[in-house]
Design an enzyme around this catalytic site. Structure first.
Site, PDB file in Angstrom:
ATOM      1  N   PHE A 123      36.215  85.904 -12.590  1.00 56.72           N
ATOM      2  CA  PHE A 123      37.578  85.801 -12.055  1.00 56.72           C
ATOM      3  C   PHE A 123      37.693  84.509 -11.253  1.00 56.72           C
ATOM      4  CE2 PHE A 123      40.524  86.946  -8.494  1.00 56.72           C
ATOM      5  CZ  PHE A 123      41.650  87.286  -9.232  1.00 56.72           C
ATOM      6  N   GLU A 127      39.963  77.935  -5.083  1.00 61.04           N
ATOM      7  CA  GLU A 127      39.800  76.515  -5.427  1.00 61.04           C
ATOM      8  C   GLU A 127      39.261  75.787  -4.199  1.00 61.04           C
ATOM      9  OE1 GLU A 127      43.478  75.014  -6.983  1.00 61.04           O
ATOM     10  OE2 GLU A 127      43.402  76.405  -8.693  1.00 61.04           O
ATOM     11  N   TRP A 156      33.549  78.670  -5.818  1.00 62.01           N
ATOM     12  CA  TRP A 156      33.002  79.924  -5.300  1.00 62.01           C
ATOM     13  C   TRP A 156      33.222  81.061  -6.299  1.00 62.01           C
ATOM     14  CZ3 TRP A 156      29.692  79.955  -1.527  1.00 62.01           C
ATOM     15  CH2 TRP A 156      29.742  78.939  -0.575  1.00 62.01           C
ATOM     16  N   ILE A 157      32.956  80.790  -7.557  1.00 61.41           N
ATOM     17  CA  ILE A 157      33.228  81.798  -8.587  1.00 61.41           C
ATOM     18  C   ILE A 157      31.929  82.518  -8.962  1.00 61.41           C
ATOM     19  CG2 ILE A 157      34.201  82.181 -10.893  1.00 61.41           C
ATOM     20  CD1 ILE A 157      36.162  81.090  -8.614  1.00 61.41           C
ATOM     21  N   GLN A 336      17.677  94.822  14.514  1.00 63.67           N
ATOM     22  CA  GLN A 336      17.269  95.075  15.903  1.00 63.67           C
ATOM     23  C   GLN A 336      16.236  96.211  15.963  1.00 63.67           C
ATOM     24  OE1 GLN A 336      18.301  93.020  18.088  1.00 63.67           O
ATOM     25  NE2 GLN A 336      17.517  93.926  19.965  1.00 63.67           N
ATOM     26  N   ILE A 337      16.482  97.270  15.204  1.00 63.82           N
ATOM     27  CA  ILE A 337      15.556  98.406  15.198  1.00 63.82           C
ATOM     28  C   ILE A 337      14.175  97.982  14.671  1.00 63.82           C
ATOM     29  CG2 ILE A 337      15.089 100.618  13.999  1.00 63.82           C
ATOM     30  CD1 ILE A 337      18.101 101.246  14.364  1.00 63.82           C
ATOM     31  N   GLY A 339      12.806  95.172  15.170  1.00 67.14           N
ATOM     32  CA  GLY A 339      12.175  94.210  16.076  1.00 67.14           C
ATOM     33  C   GLY A 339      11.824  92.918  15.352  1.00 67.14           C
ATOM     34  N   GLU A 363      37.256  88.369  -1.297  1.00 69.28           N
ATOM     35  CA  GLU A 363      38.237  89.423  -1.610  1.00 69.28           C
ATOM     36  C   GLU A 363      39.097  89.773  -0.384  1.00 69.28           C
ATOM     37  OE1 GLU A 363      37.960  91.822  -4.684  1.00 69.28           O
ATOM     38  OE2 GLU A 363      36.050  91.127  -5.480  1.00 69.28           O
TER      39      GLU A 363
HETATM   40  C1  LIG Z   1      29.597  84.770  -2.303  1.00 71.59           C
HETATM   41  C2  LIG Z   1      31.038  84.514  -2.633  1.00 71.59           C
HETATM   42  C3  LIG Z   1      31.529  84.873  -3.877  1.00 71.59           C
HETATM   43  C4  LIG Z   1      32.856  84.601  -4.212  1.00 71.59           C
HETATM   44  N1  LIG Z   1      33.316  84.933  -5.481  1.00 71.59           N
HETATM   45  C5  LIG Z   1      34.585  84.603  -5.833  1.00 71.59           C
HETATM   46  C6  LIG Z   1      35.048  84.843  -7.173  1.00 71.59           C
HETATM   47  O1  LIG Z   1      34.323  85.394  -8.025  1.00 71.59           O
HETATM   48  N2  LIG Z   1      36.312  84.453  -7.499  1.00 71.59           N
HETATM   49  C7  LIG Z   1      37.140  83.848  -6.597  1.00 71.59           C
HETATM   50  O2  LIG Z   1      38.258  83.510  -6.971  1.00 71.59           O
HETATM   51  N3  LIG Z   1      36.721  83.605  -5.324  1.00 71.59           N
HETATM   52  C8  LIG Z   1      35.470  83.957  -4.918  1.00 71.59           C
HETATM   53  N4  LIG Z   1      35.037  83.694  -3.634  1.00 71.59           N
HETATM   54  C9  LIG Z   1      35.911  82.983  -2.710  1.00 71.59           C
HETATM   55  C10 LIG Z   1      36.525  83.853  -1.639  1.00 71.59           C
HETATM   56  O3  LIG Z   1      37.427  84.774  -2.195  1.00 71.59           O
HETATM   57  C11 LIG Z   1      37.163  82.952  -0.575  1.00 71.59           C
HETATM   58  O4  LIG Z   1      36.100  82.297   0.078  1.00 71.59           O
HETATM   59  C12 LIG Z   1      38.034  83.714   0.393  1.00 71.59           C
HETATM   60  O5  LIG Z   1      39.230  84.113  -0.210  1.00 71.59           O
HETATM   61  C13 LIG Z   1      38.379  82.904   1.659  1.00 71.59           C
HETATM   62  O6  LIG Z   1      38.872  81.657   1.331  1.00 71.59           O
HETATM   63  P1  LIG Z   1      38.255  80.326   2.016  1.00 71.59           P
HETATM   64  O7  LIG Z   1      36.773  80.425   1.927  1.00 71.59           O
HETATM   65  O8  LIG Z   1      38.926  79.171   1.388  1.00 71.59           O
HETATM   66  O9  LIG Z   1      38.658  80.431   3.540  1.00 71.59           O
HETATM   67  P2  LIG Z   1      40.054  80.000   4.184  1.00 71.59           P
HETATM   68  O10 LIG Z   1      41.172  80.651   3.473  1.00 71.59           O
HETATM   69  O11 LIG Z   1      40.085  78.526   4.312  1.00 71.59           O
HETATM   70  O12 LIG Z   1      39.911  80.627   5.651  1.00 71.59           O
HETATM   71  C14 LIG Z   1      39.094  80.045   6.667  1.00 71.59           C
HETATM   72  C15 LIG Z   1      39.153  80.955   7.891  1.00 71.59           C
HETATM   73  O13 LIG Z   1      40.497  81.014   8.367  1.00 71.59           O
HETATM   74  C16 LIG Z   1      40.943  82.363   8.431  1.00 71.59           C
HETATM   75  N5  LIG Z   1      42.354  82.442   8.079  1.00 71.59           N
HETATM   76  C17 LIG Z   1      42.973  81.940   6.974  1.00 71.59           C
HETATM   77  N6  LIG Z   1      44.277  82.218   6.997  1.00 71.59           N
HETATM   78  C18 LIG Z   1      44.498  82.926   8.142  1.00 71.59           C
HETATM   79  C19 LIG Z   1      45.633  83.523   8.759  1.00 71.59           C
HETATM   80  N7  LIG Z   1      46.836  83.489   8.166  1.00 71.59           N
HETATM   81  N8  LIG Z   1      45.479  84.141   9.953  1.00 71.59           N
HETATM   82  C20 LIG Z   1      44.280  84.211  10.543  1.00 71.59           C
HETATM   83  N9  LIG Z   1      43.160  83.693  10.027  1.00 71.59           N
HETATM   84  C21 LIG Z   1      43.273  83.053   8.836  1.00 71.59           C
HETATM   85  C22 LIG Z   1      40.081  83.103   7.411  1.00 71.59           C
HETATM   86  O14 LIG Z   1      40.031  84.489   7.677  1.00 71.59           O
HETATM   87  C23 LIG Z   1      38.743  82.401   7.605  1.00 71.59           C
HETATM   88  O15 LIG Z   1      38.089  82.947   8.711  1.00 71.59           O
HETATM   89  C24 LIG Z   1      33.713  83.979  -3.260  1.00 71.59           C
HETATM   90  C25 LIG Z   1      33.213  83.637  -1.999  1.00 71.59           C
HETATM   91  C26 LIG Z   1      31.893  83.894  -1.674  1.00 71.59           C
HETATM   92  C27 LIG Z   1      31.390  83.509  -0.317  1.00 71.59           C
END
Ligand SMILES: Cc1cc2nc3c(=O)[nH]c(=O)nc-3n(C[C@H](O)[C@H](O)[C@H](O)COP(=O)(O)OP(=O)(O)OC[C@H]3O[C@@H](n4cnc5c(N)ncnc54)[C@H](O)[C@@H]3O)c2cc1C
Length: 407
Positions: A123, A127, A156-157, A336-337, A339, A363
């Site tokens: 999925f 981007e 990050w797919i 923590q448990i 150690g 997600e």
């Molecule tokens: C291991 C892994 C697997 C993944 N697999 C997939 C995949 O298969 N397909 C896919 O499409 N994506 C995938 N992702 C991507 C993932 O869905 C995104 O990383 C996620 O949606 C967050 O987007 P970002 O990293 O760009 O963070 P950002 O959107 O840039 O957010 C940065 C920070 O700002 C906070 N923030 C953003 N907007 C707000 C708001 N309005 N109010 C308060 N706080 C806010 C966020 O909570 C976060 O703490 C994956 C990510 C990881 C780490």
């Protein structure tokens, strides 16, 4: 209200529990250290029918219900998060979107081989410049005759370098924001598609996470999922199913933290008695049990709603937010448990902690789920009916070869 699992659910749960105990737990530490996916995992999950567990038999699946999908995810993540991530993208985000939105022809072409485990699905929404803010994505799809030309990069797919089929979202009308987005099934063999792996991750190290680049990729109109402009809705409905698998999986991670901590607390002695007998250790155990029970009930409620064919965006978001936040807390307490031993890869709890951190990011970050929950409670947000809902589970229909399901 019936809290008991039925025979089929128990049977599937046991099958996956045995697989994880015998084949995953003994070897996963080594693959995590190597930062590689064990090549046996995907074929074995396919062989066991896990990759099509809740897909109707007509579409190559095993015909179990959505609750079974949750139970399976809990068992998989009891072993390692990377196995549940496979289910989140292949099943939750991709295959169930095909079941919900796909035409019969698309189901036969893509869902059947995916449910049989002959092909894997992924999925692509995120981007380099767009994560939480989905409407900011920059990939484009331009219609030319009976084709679309796709350009853009997905980052990050999960399963980027393993999957055969990618469900991607791109802008067909960039001026319309979220309403100008369309979903497509892009296949690895299409000219212009390239993929690569990302390295140096904190967690899910035995999993596959990467990028997909699309340069002038010609996608036939038959590969468009839903109508033009429905991409945002499709992506959000896919997340309802993906988040469900994440919630159930995080519940399994809490269980892993609890079970390992129980064993260690009985074995390890300080001040002349097992640490289990110290009140402050008991408190940690009590919290872990509470987190596990609450997380489990929340994902089962979401699964029950899915079985009924009822909208569950709110309940699934709550389950995902709660279970993933709780799994980070449970993993911290498990370390923590243990150690100093918890600080070493001699025990799996340090891996649980690293893995738990991913699920509060993907997600929907915990912040996004908090905003959603507040908006539902305040009356700023409500769910409207979709053109295609996830079909309600019907045991007879799910076992029937004859009847088409969905669109
Ligand atoms: C291991 C892994 C697997 C993944 N697999 C997939 C995949 O298969 N397909 C896919 O499409 N994506 C995938 N992702 C991507 C993932 O869905 C995104 O990383 C996620 O949606 C967050 O987007 P970002 O990293 O760009 O963070 P950002 O959107 O840039 O957010 C940065 C920070 O700002 C906070 N923030 C953003 N907007 C707000 C708001 N309005 N109010 C308060 N706080 C806010 C966020 O909570 C976060 O703490 C994956 C990510 C990881 C780490």
């Amino acid at each position: 209200m019936d809290f008991a699992l039925n025979e089929e659910q128990l049977q599937a749960q046991k099958m996956v529990r045995d697989y994880v105990a015998k084949e995953v737990i003994p070897t996963i530490g080594e693959w995590d250290r190597k930062q590689e996916m064990n090549p046996a995992v995907l074929p074995r999950m396919a062989e066991l029918g896990i990759l099509g567990i809740c897909i109707p038999v007509r579409y190559g699946g095993q015909g179990f219900d959505y609750i079974t999908l949750g139970l399976v995810c809990e068992e998989l993540e009891r072993g390692d998060t990377t196995l549940r991530v496979i289910m989140s993208v292949h099943m939750g985000l991709n295959s169930l979107s095909l079941l919900q939105w796909g035409t019969e022809e698309q189901k036969q072409r893509f869902l059947v081989p995916q449910a049989r485990g002959e092909q894997y699905g992924a999925f692509g929404l995120t981007e380099p410049g767009a994560g939480s803010d989905v409407a900011a994505l920059a990939s484009t799809a331009r219609r030319v005759g009976d084709k679309y030309i796709l350009n853009g990069e997905k980052m990050w797919i999960s399963l980027a370098t393993k999957a055969h089929n990618f469900l991607v979202v791109a802008k067909t009308d960039p001026d319309k924001g979220a309403r100008g987005m369309t979903a497509f099934i892009v296949t690895r063999d299409m000219p212009g598609v390239t993929t690569g792996d990302l390295h140096g991750k904190l967690g899910v190290r035995a999993g596959s996470t990467g990028w997909i680049a699309m340069q002038d990729v010609e996608v036939p109109v038959e590969n468009r999922l839903g109508e033009e402009g429905e991409g945002f809705k499709i992506a959000m409905s896919a997340l309802d199913n993906g988040r469900y698998t994440v919630a159930a999986g995080a519940t399994g991670l809490i269980r892993a933290c609890l079970e390992d901590s129980l064993k260690y607390a009985h074995d390890r002695k300080t001040f002349g008695k097992p640490i289990a007998e110290h009140q402050l250790i008991k408190q940690k155990i009590a919290y872990m049990q509470q987190w596990y029970d609450a997380a489990r009930l929340l994902y089962l409620r979401a699964g029950w709603l899915k079985n009924q064919g009822q909208r569950n965006t709110r309940e699934t978001s709550m389950a995902k937010w709660y279970a993933t936040d709780a799994s980070v807390k449970a993993a911290l307490e498990a370390v923590q448990i243990h150690g100093a031993y918890g600080f070493s890869d001699e025990y799996p709890v340090e891996r649980y902690l690293r893995n738990s951190k991913g699920a509060v990011i993907y997600e929907g970050t915990s912040e996004i789920h908090q905003l959603m929950q507040a908006d539902y409670a305040l009356g700023y947000r409500e769910d409207r009916p979709l053109r295609c809902e996830l079909p309600a589970y019907d045991p007879e229909l799910w076992q029937s070869e004859a009847e088409a399901i969905g669109n």
